[in-house]
Motif scaffolding. Sequence first.
Motif, PDB file in Angstrom:
ATOM      1  N   VAL A 117       0.828  -1.205   0.000  1.00  0.00           N
ATOM      2  CA  VAL A 117       0.000   0.000   0.000  1.00  0.00           C
ATOM      3  C   VAL A 117       0.862   1.254   0.000  1.00  0.00           C
ATOM      4  O   VAL A 117       0.586   2.233  -0.717  1.00  0.00           O
ATOM      5  N   LEU A 118       1.938   1.234   0.806  1.00  0.00           N
ATOM      6  CA  LEU A 118       2.780   2.412   0.972  1.00  0.00           C
ATOM      7  C   LEU A 118       3.643   2.698  -0.252  1.00  0.00           C
ATOM      8  O   LEU A 118       3.887   3.858  -0.603  1.00  0.00           O
ATOM      9  N   GLN A 119       4.128   1.659  -0.905  1.00  0.00           N
ATOM     10  CA  GLN A 119       5.092   1.813  -1.990  1.00  0.00           C
ATOM     11  C   GLN A 119       4.579   2.735  -3.096  1.00  0.00           C
ATOM     12  O   GLN A 119       5.330   3.532  -3.666  1.00  0.00           O
ATOM     13  N   GLU A 120       3.295   2.648  -3.389  1.00  0.00           N
ATOM     14  CA  GLU A 120       2.720   3.437  -4.472  1.00  0.00           C
ATOM     15  C   GLU A 120       2.737   4.939  -4.183  1.00  0.00           C
ATOM     16  O   GLU A 120       2.678   5.754  -5.110  1.00  0.00           O
ATOM     17  N   LYS A 121       2.812   5.316  -2.916  1.00  0.00           N
ATOM     18  CA  LYS A 121       2.716   6.730  -2.560  1.00  0.00           C
ATOM     19  C   LYS A 121       4.013   7.307  -2.002  1.00  0.00           C
ATOM     20  O   LYS A 121       4.030   8.482  -1.601  1.00  0.00           O
ATOM     21  N   MET A 122       5.080   6.520  -1.987  1.00  0.00           N
ATOM     22  CA  MET A 122       6.331   6.993  -1.396  1.00  0.00           C
ATOM     23  C   MET A 122       6.912   8.191  -2.133  1.00  0.00           C
ATOM     24  O   MET A 122       7.641   9.000  -1.550  1.00  0.00           O
ATOM     25  N   ARG A 123       6.612   8.339  -3.436  1.00  0.00           N
ATOM     26  CA  ARG A 123       7.152   9.459  -4.213  1.00  0.00           C
ATOM     27  C   ARG A 123       6.701  10.807  -3.648  1.00  0.00           C
ATOM     28  O   ARG A 123       7.346  11.839  -3.873  1.00  0.00           O
ATOM     29  N   LYS A 124       5.599  10.815  -2.925  1.00  0.00           N
ATOM     30  CA  LYS A 124       5.086  12.063  -2.365  1.00  0.00           C
ATOM     31  C   LYS A 124       5.893  12.542  -1.165  1.00  0.00           C
ATOM     32  O   LYS A 124       5.812  13.708  -0.785  1.00  0.00           O
ATOM     33  N   TYR A 125       6.673  11.633  -0.567  1.00  0.00           N
ATOM     34  CA  TYR A 125       7.322  11.944   0.705  1.00  0.00           C
ATOM     35  C   TYR A 125       8.835  11.949   0.530  1.00  0.00           C
ATOM     36  O   TYR A 125       9.516  10.942   0.744  1.00  0.00           O
ATOM     37  N   GLU A 126       9.350  13.104   0.122  1.00  0.00           N
ATOM     38  CA  GLU A 126      10.797  13.237  -0.087  1.00  0.00           C
ATOM     39  C   GLU A 126      11.531  13.088   1.241  1.00  0.00           C
ATOM     40  O   GLU A 126      11.073  13.539   2.280  1.00  0.00           O
ATOM     41  N   GLY A 127      12.697  12.463   1.161  1.00  0.00           N
ATOM     42  CA  GLY A 127      13.495  12.222   2.359  1.00  0.00           C
ATOM     43  C   GLY A 127      13.210  10.880   3.003  1.00  0.00           C
ATOM     44  O   GLY A 127      13.952  10.443   3.889  1.00  0.00           O
ATOM     45  N   PHE A 128      12.149  10.221   2.552  1.00  0.00           N
ATOM     46  CA  PHE A 128      11.811   8.892   3.057  1.00  0.00           C
ATOM     47  C   PHE A 128      12.003   7.875   1.935  1.00  0.00           C
ATOM     48  O   PHE A 128      11.743   8.157   0.763  1.00  0.00           O
ATOM     49  N   TYR A 129      12.461   6.694   2.292  1.00  0.00           N
ATOM     50  CA  TYR A 129      12.553   5.606   1.318  1.00  0.00           C
ATOM     51  C   TYR A 129      12.389   4.275   2.052  1.00  0.00           C
ATOM     52  O   TYR A 129      12.471   4.211   3.286  1.00  0.00           O
ATOM     53  N   ILE A 130      12.138   3.226   1.286  1.00  0.00           N
ATOM     54  CA  ILE A 130      11.905   1.903   1.877  1.00  0.00           C
ATOM     55  C   ILE A 130      13.122   1.020   1.654  1.00  0.00           C
ATOM     56  O   ILE A 130      13.657   0.935   0.545  1.00  0.00           O
ATOM     57  N   GLN A 131      13.568   0.396   2.707  1.00  0.00           N
ATOM     58  CA  GLN A 131      14.724  -0.502   2.655  1.00  0.00           C
ATOM     59  C   GLN A 131      14.265  -1.920   2.990  1.00  0.00           C
ATOM     60  O   GLN A 131      13.630  -2.141   4.021  1.00  0.00           O
ATOM     61  N   LYS A 132      14.589  -2.849   2.115  1.00  0.00           N
ATOM     62  CA  LYS A 132      14.177  -4.234   2.319  1.00  0.00           C
ATOM     63  C   LYS A 132      15.212  -4.970   3.158  1.00  0.00           C
ATOM     64  O   LYS A 132      16.410  -4.778   2.999  1.00  0.00           O
ATOM     65  N   ARG A 133      14.752  -5.807   4.060  1.00  0.00           N
ATOM     66  CA  ARG A 133      15.631  -6.676   4.851  1.00  0.00           C
ATOM     67  C   ARG A 133      14.861  -7.937   5.211  1.00  0.00           C
ATOM     68  O   ARG A 133      13.683  -8.097   4.866  1.00  0.00           O
ATOM     69  N   SER A 134      15.547  -8.819   5.922  1.00  0.00           N
ATOM     70  CA  SER A 134      14.919 -10.073   6.335  1.00  0.00           C
ATOM     71  C   SER A 134      14.670 -10.070   7.833  1.00  0.00           C
ATOM     72  O   SER A 134      15.506  -9.602   8.611  1.00  0.00           O
TER      73      SER A 134
END
Length: 646
Positions: free
Chosen positions: A127-144
Amino acid sequence: MRKLLLLTTVILVGLVFIARLFYLQVYDNAVYNIFEDNAIRKEYNYPKRGYVYDRNGELLVANQPSYDVMVIPREVAPLDSLDIEEFCSLLKITREDYDKKLERATHYSPRLPSPFVPQLSKRDYAVLQEKMRKYEGFYIQKRSLRSYQTTIGANVLGDISEVNRSIISKHPYYKLGDLIGNQGVEKTYEDILRGVKGIKFIQKDRFNKNIGPFKSGVLDTLPQPGKDITITIDSNLQAYGELLMKHKRGGIIAIEPGTGEILAMISAPSYNPNLLVGRDRSKNFSQLYRDSIAKPLFDRGLQAMYPPGSPFKTLNALVALQEGVVTPEERFSCAMGYRYGNRKMACHAHRSPVNLNAGVAQSCNAYFANVYRRVIDKYDTPAEGMDVWSNHIKSFGLGDYLNNDLSVGQPGKIPSAQTYDKGYGKNRWATTYTISNSIGQGEVLATPIQLANMAAAIGNRGYYYTPHIVKNIEGDTIPEKYTTPKYTTIDKRHFEPVVQGMFDVYNEGTASTLRVPGIDICGKTGTAENFTIIDSVKTQLTDHSIFVAFAPKDNPKIAIAVFVENGYFGSRFAGRIASLMIEQYLKGETTRKDMENFVLKYSLEHEYAKPYSGEPFGINRQSTLDPVSEEEYQNLLKLRAKIPKS
């Protein structure tokens, strides 16, 4: 003149700049550190953490994808209230949480990334991934994250948690937001399981925008996955032991004597390891940590130090034989106890006089008080005799951490002459001051793992392997210290009479009702006094139930120690549990359903509640039997049916 001065000034400034540049490029030995370059953004790629398998190849711990929302405070663009509210709704946090998290990240570093909201689920990430472009300075990091494929062995497996500043200061490999093994196997084998992070260097322009890989990515590295490990635990035996300890407190350690491999490591009460995974980890950990009564995070098999009680008598017999102060045939009288001065150490009723065999089988206090005194009094002073005795006992691994690969532990306590010199003054104490050591009380303390190791050493007739949890490391070998035998100070020839005495504990002694068809078990019951402080008064509670054993008698395949807190005499709970687990391991099933049903049916929760409820502590420190509800009993039987045959 003014023109000349101006020209001279320009030339001098130019020469200074040229000299400085020449110095920096030719003579300056300072190494350029890309990690300190603020114009380069670092993105870490986290490796797959190694899997954990049991001794039979069953997968216990795997991985599951997780997504962390990261923030670089300096790059956060101003947001209006509606955008912030939407962002908070997507992250399932409050506006107050948003402000606190951003402030904490800014305090850590306005330029460096730090976790804002860790461990999003797949659904939340989608849900969040589609709207991340709106929030500069934030990004998603994948881990296990860890995915525990079992509900057992929480104390064995451990968990992973976020590093704190103290860990980061000691281990620069870790950055804020990284995860580290917190206890159990995850902690001990962190360096092997974690792998090595990969990294990408991204060039930023003067407006702090990403413009592409730094130097075309030649400095980037790929993550190196962690190594898989196989541990020594038999998950079926572990599950069975945890089932038998439902509604009880205590610890169980089972060891393979021929290798030192730990077959089961049970601490009760326990918890589901999956509670410490995901966004609810902090809340669940706090609940477990704050339970100061049941203490589910306290590993009783490794950390609880108890008086070992009567199982300790086997060592006193071996020391007496080694010191030549008694023969197996010599007999001592027992008139319901042992008198010394105007005091008496009581004993239960049994035939008298007794030799070594009967002394072990009938657990005669008078017999062991006599042989213990002979050992100490053999020497010119009690201090000299005490140190000789202490060194013999310590050679079995008691009074020591055992130098194993477990994340926690306690050394126990084996007294020496110095112990009593401190308590009474040098040369101001006698053997009778220490007589309780003869029956495993007094100043002697041991952990369940130490007593299991003691049983293994007796079963091996004089040596043991350091108890350990690792069986195999992918592409590597286990340390040599786990495959090298350690020898006690007792000659091999002295063990057979004691082994026979432990065998007769089952045949005609205190565990005669616990025999298992087709298996020659050698064991020793124990009942240890149990004290606590209530309203500043030392109060005696129901005794602990203790049992140690190994089987078969010759070339044993399993050695075990069972402590059941407030369980009363050794054969009531601890002896039954030990016999059942031995049969489960050696046969893959149990035939003594009468013993199994007894253990599952009765609870000791009422005993643990007594100090807090004002109830009486029972008659003669004897625990009362309180059955679980019929519904709970049927649930336990269903759980039993799910444990497969080995």
